[in-house]
Design a protein around this motif. Sequence first.
Motif: not given
Length: 197
Positions: A49, A51, A68-69, A72, A76
Amino acid sequence: MISYIEGKLVEIDPTYIIIDNGGIGYHVNISLNTYSLVKNLDQAHIFTHFHVKEDAQTLYGFFDQDEKKRFQQLISISGVGPSTGLMILSSLSSQELHAAIVNSDVKTISGVKGIGQKTAQRIILELKDKMSKEELEAGGPLLTLKKEHSVKSEALAALTTLGISKSVAEKTLDKIMKDSDEDLGLEDLIKLALKRA
């Protein structure tokens, strides 16, 4: 922008790796869970990811797509930055985090260093909205076990608040859960216990 990097692991640290791809060494921040999976490897395929903020451009890396999901989804949430997201995923595996969200387990999430009760509640509330129905329903025996335990402890707390002694409430709940063929929700469990206690 950069979905993954595959290459030779030049340096491995509990908080970061340097991975060589085509003669370029990428500095990638990682969680302890990812570290435990790459620490003995020479080569790795790391999901990343990228950033970007005003004063820095940072790569965060994960051994699998699931972590990873989760990362993220976490960043958020208002008030949860990449460092906090990485701290959560270093303290809990993505499966443990999943179980805590499904079971509204504030205690587990607030047990992570730097996460207060309010932030833990916000993480649970917002991630339940972000996770698909399939994700929320998915889970192995560990999840079911935690769910049963969580529902029972919540029901026990409710019954003792209603004036039933803890020992009587526990015996009643154990009997109901043993006799029942289906997974009982919290409300059903309390209602049945109130009738039998």
